[in-house]
Design an enzyme around this catalytic site. Structure first.
Site, PDB file in Angstrom:
ATOM      1  N   HIS A   1       0.875  -1.182   0.000  1.00 35.93           N
ATOM      2  CA  HIS A   1       0.000   0.000   0.000  1.00 35.93           C
ATOM      3  C   HIS A   1       0.909   1.229   0.000  1.00 35.93           C
ATOM      4  O   HIS A   1       1.579   1.496  -0.981  1.00 35.93           O
ATOM      5  CB  HIS A   1      -0.922  -0.106   1.214  1.00 35.93           C
ATOM      6  CG  HIS A   1      -2.106   0.821   1.226  1.00 35.93           C
ATOM      7  ND1 HIS A   1      -2.410   1.661   0.192  1.00 35.93           N
ATOM      8  CD2 HIS A   1      -3.068   1.036   2.170  1.00 35.93           C
ATOM      9  CE1 HIS A   1      -3.499   2.356   0.493  1.00 35.93           C
ATOM     10  NE2 HIS A   1      -3.917   1.994   1.696  1.00 35.93           N
TER      11      HIS A   1
ATOM     12  N   HIS B   1      -2.361  -2.690 -10.116  1.00 36.83           N
ATOM     13  CA  HIS B   1      -3.273  -2.062  -9.168  1.00 36.83           C
ATOM     14  C   HIS B   1      -4.531  -2.895  -9.094  1.00 36.83           C
ATOM     15  O   HIS B   1      -4.962  -3.449 -10.109  1.00 36.83           O
ATOM     16  CB  HIS B   1      -3.618  -0.632  -9.637  1.00 36.83           C
ATOM     17  CG  HIS B   1      -4.137   0.228  -8.546  1.00 36.83           C
ATOM     18  ND1 HIS B   1      -5.465   0.211  -8.189  1.00 36.83           N
ATOM     19  CD2 HIS B   1      -3.519   1.094  -7.725  1.00 36.83           C
ATOM     20  CE1 HIS B   1      -5.629   1.062  -7.187  1.00 36.83           C
ATOM     21  NE2 HIS B   1      -4.479   1.600  -6.884  1.00 36.83           N
TER      22      HIS B   1
ATOM     23  N   ASP C   1       2.790   5.062  -7.444  1.00 41.15           N
ATOM     24  CA  ASP C   1       4.036   4.943  -6.676  1.00 41.15           C
ATOM     25  C   ASP C   1       5.270   4.781  -7.541  1.00 41.15           C
ATOM     26  O   ASP C   1       6.386   4.850  -7.036  1.00 41.15           O
ATOM     27  CB  ASP C   1       3.940   3.749  -5.720  1.00 41.15           C
ATOM     28  CG  ASP C   1       2.860   3.970  -4.691  1.00 41.15           C
ATOM     29  OD1 ASP C   1       2.870   5.034  -4.066  1.00 41.15           O
ATOM     30  OD2 ASP C   1       1.994   3.090  -4.537  1.00 41.15           O
TER      31      ASP C   1
HETATM   32  C1  LIG Z   1      -1.147  -3.599  -6.318  1.00 42.18           C
HETATM   33  C2  LIG Z   1      -1.277  -5.131  -6.263  1.00 42.18           C
HETATM   34  C3  LIG Z   1      -1.133  -5.563  -4.795  1.00 42.18           C
HETATM   35  C4  LIG Z   1      -2.654  -5.522  -6.784  1.00 42.18           C
HETATM   36  O1  LIG Z   1      -2.793  -6.874  -6.591  1.00 42.18           O
HETATM   37  P1  LIG Z   1      -4.026  -7.747  -7.075  1.00 42.18           P
HETATM   38  O2  LIG Z   1      -5.105  -6.920  -7.641  1.00 42.18           O
HETATM   39  O3  LIG Z   1      -4.359  -8.640  -5.930  1.00 42.18           O
HETATM   40  O4  LIG Z   1      -3.417  -8.566  -8.287  1.00 42.18           O
HETATM   41  P2  LIG Z   1      -2.797  -9.999  -8.168  1.00 42.18           P
HETATM   42  O5  LIG Z   1      -1.790 -10.057  -7.073  1.00 42.18           O
HETATM   43  O6  LIG Z   1      -3.918 -11.004  -8.153  1.00 42.18           O
HETATM   44  O7  LIG Z   1      -2.032 -10.110  -9.546  1.00 42.18           O
HETATM   45  C5  LIG Z   1      -2.622 -10.556 -10.771  1.00 42.18           C
HETATM   46  C6  LIG Z   1      -1.522 -11.162 -11.631  1.00 42.18           C
HETATM   47  O8  LIG Z   1      -0.556 -10.143 -11.987  1.00 42.18           O
HETATM   48  C7  LIG Z   1       0.716 -10.433 -11.420  1.00 42.18           C
HETATM   49  N1  LIG Z   1       1.214  -9.193 -10.853  1.00 42.18           N
HETATM   50  C8  LIG Z   1       0.506  -8.248 -10.181  1.00 42.18           C
HETATM   51  N2  LIG Z   1       1.277  -7.206  -9.884  1.00 42.18           N
HETATM   52  C9  LIG Z   1       2.506  -7.505 -10.369  1.00 42.18           C
HETATM   53  C10 LIG Z   1       3.727  -6.818 -10.367  1.00 42.18           C
HETATM   54  N3  LIG Z   1       3.831  -5.612  -9.800  1.00 42.18           N
HETATM   55  N4  LIG Z   1       4.804  -7.401 -10.947  1.00 42.18           N
HETATM   56  C11 LIG Z   1       4.682  -8.610 -11.522  1.00 42.18           C
HETATM   57  N5  LIG Z   1       3.548  -9.326 -11.564  1.00 42.18           N
HETATM   58  C12 LIG Z   1       2.470  -8.765 -10.984  1.00 42.18           C
HETATM   59  C13 LIG Z   1       0.462 -11.470 -10.326  1.00 42.18           C
HETATM   60  O9  LIG Z   1       1.599 -12.278 -10.115  1.00 42.18           O
HETATM   61  C14 LIG Z   1      -0.695 -12.223 -10.908  1.00 42.18           C
HETATM   62  O10 LIG Z   1      -0.192 -13.075 -11.930  1.00 42.18           O
HETATM   63  P3  LIG Z   1      -0.809 -14.544 -12.140  1.00 42.18           P
HETATM   64  O11 LIG Z   1      -2.233 -14.289 -12.590  1.00 42.18           O
HETATM   65  O12 LIG Z   1       0.047 -15.173 -13.159  1.00 42.18           O
HETATM   66  O13 LIG Z   1      -0.768 -15.198 -10.785  1.00 42.18           O
HETATM   67  C15 LIG Z   1      -0.187  -5.802  -7.129  1.00 42.18           C
HETATM   68  O14 LIG Z   1      -0.310  -5.411  -8.472  1.00 42.18           O
HETATM   69  C16 LIG Z   1       1.211  -5.515  -6.613  1.00 42.18           C
HETATM   70  O15 LIG Z   1       1.703  -6.216  -5.704  1.00 42.18           O
HETATM   71  N6  LIG Z   1       1.903  -4.478  -7.173  1.00 42.18           N
HETATM   72  C17 LIG Z   1       3.203  -4.101  -6.684  1.00 42.18           C
HETATM   73  C18 LIG Z   1       3.055  -3.297  -5.417  1.00 42.18           C
HETATM   74  C19 LIG Z   1       2.563  -1.893  -5.670  1.00 42.18           C
HETATM   75  O16 LIG Z   1       3.050  -1.205  -6.556  1.00 42.18           O
HETATM   76  N7  LIG Z   1       1.583  -1.462  -4.850  1.00 42.18           N
HETATM   77  C20 LIG Z   1       1.063  -0.096  -4.905  1.00 42.18           C
HETATM   78  C21 LIG Z   1      -0.362  -0.060  -5.280  1.00 42.18           C
HETATM   79  S1  LIG Z   1      -0.869   1.635  -5.472  1.00 42.18           S
END
Ligand SMILES: CC(C)(COP(=O)(O)OP(=O)(O)OC[C@H]1O[C@@H](n2cnc3c(N)ncnc32)[C@H](O)[C@@H]1OP(=O)(O)O)[C@@H](O)C(=O)NCCC(=O)NCCS
Length: 436
Positions: A275, A314, A370
């Site tokens: 987050h 996201h 971010d």
């Molecule tokens: C923001 C976040 C938590 C959203 O998560 P979410 O909606 O639960 O999405 P998921 O974790 O289910 O990811 C969906 C798919 O994309 C992939 N993915 C998501 N974010 C990714 C990233 N930043 N890098 C690489 N792969 C990513 C996941 O591994 C998953 O792949 P799969 O379907 O093969 O398993 C996630 O994108 C993330 O961890 N991003 C990096 C952290 C970040 O920048 N957070 C700030 C948010 S404002």
């Protein structure tokens, strides 16, 4: 087994429960059915009734809200109907905070009064200063911030009067004014410098920079470009509907806790790396990559499941985060003053490769807010430990607006989700000697 049939004609959902043969007609309002309407669907008289299973609330609207609108597929973000691009270009953070909290842009006299009210509340009680001085010399500023905000509830016991609108408004003003002071002092504490008292001649962000960076000069004068850049970053972070920390604010507030305690909990939720800690993680990632040449190798690792490309992806945006676009422009203005952050080239190369790569395209992973904000903060002289704190300052307005809206919503009660129990059935207690 049960079947669903959607009838758009009558805006109802017809459910046939194959277990009993019964048919149920559920009203659809604003694209939702009421989860409680499912409870009538029972297989037998002693059945509890149907529930939904939705870990992480991926498809559950927990409230009605008139504050922030997001269309994640189109990359649209509106506060009270105003586009984030327009606000970033034409508004100030305090004006935007007013809009988010009270629903309309202020008139000139309203804005003047609002700025005066906030400015009058920037000081902290000296006991709060003593409280902060007690933290370990190298304490993380986010830990200091959230504990000190919680401590404010002991300074303002009147904050428990949450049912009275004037009482809530007073705490809202106090919190918006005092969180920057706590944040700046948390930073000064973590680097062992004396705390700087607010300078009420300066703007909201100008004063914040003063409390962070003033040294021995008699009067601190913020650089106007950096002051405005920080104000824009604050506008971009002011609210983002039902994210993790806002949900925490609403959940804690729903127990009728005072707003300082609820906000301390929201700040704790913000501290996590998925987050508010994400831009800190972005900078660590960029440092670890080290050179532009190593970017393809890093992308290969991420695609192989070894770590994530921080600052990408996201839960809501499945296209370019509109805030990331604005931040990229702000970065250029800041770098023109501070000099270019050497990590920028690595970030640009990561973005270029990722936006062409099928792994990221197929998963709709684009830069989020971010990805570039950390680079700007670092160029402005903030250590990475301060990034989540910088997020908490403007988000205070959003948290409070959502908290106030929740308290005025007759549909809301204490937050209390259900569970699907998967543990042992009832069993006999075993005396300690008989246990194996
Ligand atoms: C923001 C976040 C938590 C959203 O998560 P979410 O909606 O639960 O999405 P998921 O974790 O289910 O990811 C969906 C798919 O994309 C992939 N993915 C998501 N974010 C990714 C990233 N930043 N890098 C690489 N792969 C990513 C996941 O591994 C998953 O792949 P799969 O379907 O093969 O398993 C996630 O994108 C993330 O961890 N991003 C990096 C952290 C970040 O920048 N957070 C700030 C948010 S404002």
């Amino acid at each position: 087994m049960w079947q669903l049939r959607l009838s758009h004609m009558s805006d109802t959902l017809t459910i046939t429960d194959n277990r009993t043969g019964k048919i149920y007609e559920l009203p659809i309002e604003q694209g939702t059915i009421k989860a409680m309407d499912l409870r009538q669907i029972r297989a037998s008289a002693d059945d509890f009734g149907l529930m939904t299973y939705d870990p992480a609330f991926q498809n559950t609207a927990a409230c009605r809200s008139a504050i922030t609108f997001i269309d994640g597929d189109k990359g649209i973000l509106l506060y009270r109907g105003y586009a984030i691009d327009d606000l970033a270009e034409r508004s100030t953070f305090l004006e935007t905070a007013y809009l988010i909290l009270f629903g309309e842009l202020p008139t000139a006299p309203q804005l003047e009064a609002w700025i005066r009210e906030i400015t009058l509340h920037t000081m902290l009680h000296e006991n709060v200063k003593k409280f902060m001085e007690g933290f370990q010399y190298d304490a993380h500023p986010m830990g200091i911030l959230l504990s000190t905000v919680g401590c404010l509830s002991t300074i303002y016991p009147d904050a428990r009067r949450i049912s009275q609108e004037d009482g809530r408004r007073l705490q809202i003003r106090r919190l918006i004014a005092k969180v920057p002071t706590v944040a700046a002092w948390a930073y000064r504490h973590s680097i062992g410098r004396p705390y700087v008292y607010p300078d009420n001649d300066l703007s909201f962000t100008g004063n914040f920079l003063n409390m962070l960076f003033k040294m021995t000069e008699l009067k601190y004068r913020p650089h106007p470009v950096l002051e405005r850049a920080l104000d824009v970053l604050f506008i971009l972070h002011a609210d983002h509907e039902q994210n993790c920390s806002t949900s925490a604010m609403r959940a804690i507030g729903s127990s009728q806790a005072d707003p300082y305690s609820a906000l301390a909990g929201a700040a704790a939720a913000l501290a996590g790396p998925l987050h508010g800690g994400a831009n800190e993680a972005v900078l660590r990632m960029l440092k670890e990559i080290g050179t532009v040449q190593r970017v393809p190798e890093f992308i290969r690792r991420v695609k192989g499941g070894d770590g994530r490309l921080m600052g990408f992806g996201h839960r809501v945006y499945k296209s370019y985060d509109p805030r990331a676009r604005i931040i990229k422009q702000t970065a250029d203005q800041v770098f023109a003053v501070t000099g270019r952050n050497p990590l920028l080239d690595i970030a640009l190369e990561l973005e270029r490769i990722a936006l062409e790569d099928d792994y990221f395209i197929s998963r709709k992973l684009y830069p989020n807010v971010d990805f570039y904000s950390g680079l700007i903060y670092q160029a402005m002289g903030f250590p990475v430990d301060m990034f989540a704190v910088l997020f908490a300052i403007p988000r205070t307005a959003g948290w409070l607006a959502q908290w106030d809206e929740m308290l005025r919503d007759a549909d809301q009660k204490i937050a209390r989700p259900r569970q699907v129990y998967t543990g042992a059935g009832r069993r006999e207690y075993i005396g300690i000697d008989a246990r194996k």
